[in-house]
Design a protein around this motif. Structure first.
Motif, PDB file in Angstrom:
ATOM      1  N   ILE A 145      67.690  56.995  65.919  1.00  0.00           N
ATOM      2  CA  ILE A 145      66.229  56.836  65.894  1.00  0.00           C
ATOM      3  C   ILE A 145      65.835  55.388  66.180  1.00  0.00           C
ATOM      4  O   ILE A 145      64.935  55.119  66.980  1.00  0.00           O
ATOM      5  CB  ILE A 145      65.660  57.314  64.543  1.00  0.00           C
ATOM      6  CG1 ILE A 145      65.860  58.827  64.387  1.00  0.00           C
ATOM      7  CG2 ILE A 145      64.167  56.965  64.422  1.00  0.00           C
ATOM      8  CD1 ILE A 145      65.520  59.369  63.007  1.00  0.00           C
ATOM      9  N   LEU A 146      66.520  54.450  65.541  1.00  0.00           N
ATOM     10  CA  LEU A 146      66.198  53.030  65.740  1.00  0.00           C
ATOM     11  C   LEU A 146      66.422  52.605  67.189  1.00  0.00           C
ATOM     12  O   LEU A 146      65.605  51.884  67.766  1.00  0.00           O
ATOM     13  CB  LEU A 146      67.024  52.162  64.799  1.00  0.00           C
ATOM     14  CG  LEU A 146      66.677  52.245  63.307  1.00  0.00           C
ATOM     15  CD1 LEU A 146      67.621  51.373  62.494  1.00  0.00           C
ATOM     16  CD2 LEU A 146      65.229  51.839  63.048  1.00  0.00           C
ATOM     17  N   ALA A 147      67.522  53.060  67.783  1.00  0.00           N
ATOM     18  CA  ALA A 147      67.828  52.679  69.171  1.00  0.00           C
ATOM     19  C   ALA A 147      66.793  53.242  70.141  1.00  0.00           C
ATOM     20  O   ALA A 147      66.273  52.529  71.006  1.00  0.00           O
ATOM     21  CB  ALA A 147      69.227  53.164  69.544  1.00  0.00           C
ATOM     22  N   VAL A 148      66.483  54.526  69.997  1.00  0.00           N
ATOM     23  CA  VAL A 148      65.532  55.179  70.900  1.00  0.00           C
ATOM     24  C   VAL A 148      64.142  54.548  70.790  1.00  0.00           C
ATOM     25  O   VAL A 148      63.515  54.213  71.792  1.00  0.00           O
ATOM     26  CB  VAL A 148      65.459  56.697  70.604  1.00  0.00           C
ATOM     27  CG1 VAL A 148      64.257  57.331  71.302  1.00  0.00           C
ATOM     28  CG2 VAL A 148      66.744  57.383  71.049  1.00  0.00           C
ATOM     29  N   PHE A 149      63.690  54.365  69.554  1.00  0.00           N
ATOM     30  CA  PHE A 149      62.304  53.911  69.379  1.00  0.00           C
ATOM     31  C   PHE A 149      62.152  52.398  69.503  1.00  0.00           C
ATOM     32  O   PHE A 149      61.069  51.918  69.862  1.00  0.00           O
ATOM     33  CB  PHE A 149      61.725  54.456  68.079  1.00  0.00           C
ATOM     34  CG  PHE A 149      61.392  55.916  68.185  1.00  0.00           C
ATOM     35  CD1 PHE A 149      60.177  56.328  68.702  1.00  0.00           C
ATOM     36  CD2 PHE A 149      62.326  56.887  67.823  1.00  0.00           C
ATOM     37  CE1 PHE A 149      59.873  57.676  68.845  1.00  0.00           C
ATOM     38  CE2 PHE A 149      62.040  58.237  67.955  1.00  0.00           C
ATOM     39  CZ  PHE A 149      60.805  58.633  68.471  1.00  0.00           C
ATOM     40  N   ASP A 150      63.190  51.643  69.260  1.00  0.00           N
ATOM     41  CA  ASP A 150      63.092  50.202  69.482  1.00  0.00           C
ATOM     42  C   ASP A 150      62.893  49.913  70.969  1.00  0.00           C
ATOM     43  O   ASP A 150      62.045  49.091  71.349  1.00  0.00           O
ATOM     44  CB  ASP A 150      64.351  49.486  68.964  1.00  0.00           C
ATOM     45  CG  ASP A 150      64.243  47.973  69.128  1.00  0.00           C
ATOM     46  OD1 ASP A 150      63.355  47.374  68.498  1.00  0.00           O
ATOM     47  OD2 ASP A 150      65.034  47.396  69.888  1.00  0.00           O
ATOM     48  N   SER A 151      63.660  50.600  71.810  1.00  0.00           N
ATOM     49  CA  SER A 151      63.507  50.400  73.250  1.00  0.00           C
ATOM     50  C   SER A 151      62.173  50.963  73.741  1.00  0.00           C
ATOM     51  O   SER A 151      61.524  50.385  74.626  1.00  0.00           O
ATOM     52  CB  SER A 151      64.681  51.038  74.013  1.00  0.00           C
ATOM     53  OG  SER A 151      64.867  52.393  73.642  1.00  0.00           O
ATOM     54  N   LEU A 152      61.738  52.070  73.157  1.00  0.00           N
ATOM     55  CA  LEU A 152      60.453  52.645  73.532  1.00  0.00           C
ATOM     56  C   LEU A 152      59.300  51.709  73.172  1.00  0.00           C
ATOM     57  O   LEU A 152      58.369  51.511  73.955  1.00  0.00           O
ATOM     58  CB  LEU A 152      60.252  53.992  72.844  1.00  0.00           C
ATOM     59  CG  LEU A 152      59.047  54.806  73.328  1.00  0.00           C
ATOM     60  CD1 LEU A 152      59.329  55.416  74.690  1.00  0.00           C
ATOM     61  CD2 LEU A 152      58.684  55.896  72.335  1.00  0.00           C
ATOM     62  N   LEU A 153      59.376  51.110  71.985  1.00  0.00           N
ATOM     63  CA  LEU A 153      58.325  50.199  71.535  1.00  0.00           C
ATOM     64  C   LEU A 153      58.257  48.944  72.408  1.00  0.00           C
ATOM     65  O   LEU A 153      57.180  48.363  72.581  1.00  0.00           O
ATOM     66  CB  LEU A 153      58.545  49.814  70.070  1.00  0.00           C
ATOM     67  CG  LEU A 153      58.298  50.938  69.055  1.00  0.00           C
ATOM     68  CD1 LEU A 153      58.652  50.482  67.647  1.00  0.00           C
ATOM     69  CD2 LEU A 153      56.851  51.414  69.094  1.00  0.00           C
ATOM     70  N   ALA A 154      59.383  48.553  72.980  1.00  0.00           N
ATOM     71  CA  ALA A 154      59.389  47.402  73.890  1.00  0.00           C
ATOM     72  C   ALA A 154      58.524  47.706  75.115  1.00  0.00           C
ATOM     73  O   ALA A 154      57.710  46.884  75.544  1.00  0.00           O
ATOM     74  CB  ALA A 154      60.811  47.054  74.308  1.00  0.00           C
TER      75      ALA A 154
END
Length: 299
Positions: A145-154
């Protein structure tokens, strides 16, 4: 004089571009996805055989394809709406062509042909988040979840900094690439951030992911509108299904906070961040991507 056709009299196969069809400088290989307003195809640039994704504007309630691939309105009454949608699609392509970020889909070309509009995008390999969840293709862990959404939030932060809001974030519009690096897709609902509502009649609503203000034509939308959709998409990762509709929640909120439901499986900081993003009142949510990112920092 415009000529109109009854789409019922034509083969259903004509709804989609067939393999080998040449549009401008691109050859169609196969269909990738389709929705109510458009279809996306895997295509090949004929000059260098480079693969691209080709998106065609074809709202099936308003128009259809004829035997020679020309797109026409279903009736004189539908003609105006079809033309308006076509103009908006073209504007979307122009906006996207100017936005360049590794975590948002890149538009490399757009053009008019067959009385409709086409958008050419880079083709990325991956699986959309909704399919990963539905088919249980991998474990939905804290790290995932952190990997997917951290890159998405960027990528989303980049859009917001340029005074746009996406307005259609959902698992189906999040492509998960190798390394769990995500790509935000489908900018058909994108709008400029404004103090007043723009395109009141053209607002895209996605059940479970659109917040209450998106349903209200008099309400102001902003960064917080996309943040609700992010929270709802994260909640779907935990639950395996879309959350209840926001208007239903505002009448009677049956959604139990994530901190209560998933406390044994996921850490408290992550669940609190999801609940915060999904607050019903816009002013109670994070007011920037940076605030949400800070809430998602692992202690």
């Amino acid at each position: 004089m415009a000529e109109y056709y009854d789409p019922q009299t034509y083969p259903k196969a004509w709804n989609y571009l067939q393999t080998g069809t040449i549009i401008d400088q691109y050859m169609i290989e196969r269909e990738l996805a389709h929705g109510g307003f458009s279809s996306v195809y895997l295509a090949r640039q004929m000059a260098d055989q480079f693969q691209v994704a080709l998106k065609e504007y074809l709202p099936r309630k308003l128009a259809h394809r004829t035997w020679n691939n020309v797109v026409v309105a279903n009736s004189p009454e539908a003609q105006g709406m079809f033309r308006r949608g076509r103009a908006l699609f073209f504007e979307e392509a122009k906006v996207l062509a100017a936005l360049k970020h590794p975590n948002i889909v890149e538009v490399v070309n757009f053009f008019r042909a067959n009385d409709t509009v086409y958008m050419v995008m880079t083709y990325d390999y991956g699986i959309t988040l909704d399919k990963l969840i539905a088919k249980k293709m991998l474990a939905i862990t804290e790290e995932f979840i952190l990997a997917v959404f951290d890159s998405l939030l960027a990528g989303l932060s980049y859009i917001h900094e340029r005074h746009f809001i996406h307005l259609d974030i959902k698992p189906g519009n999040i492509l998960v690439r190798p390394g769990n690096n995500s790509l935000l897709l489908d900018f058909g609902a994108i709008q400029r951030i404004s103090t007043t509502r723009i395109n009141k009649l053209d607002t895209v609503l996605t059940p479970g992911y659109s917040p209450v203000e998106q349903y209200d034509v008099n309400a102001r939308m902003g960064v917080w509108t996309d943040i609700y959709a992010i929270g709802a998409s994260m909640r779907t990762c935990l639950e395996g299904k879309a959350p209840p509709l926001a208007p239903e929640r505002s009448q009677k909120d049956t959604l139990i906070p994530a901190v209560k439901v998933f406390s044994r499986k996921y850490p408290d900081y992550l669940l609190k961040a999801i609940d915060w993003a999904m607050e019903l009142k816009p002013e109670n949510r994070p007011q920037s991507i940076e605030q949400l990112k800070l809430a998602l920092v692992k202690p």
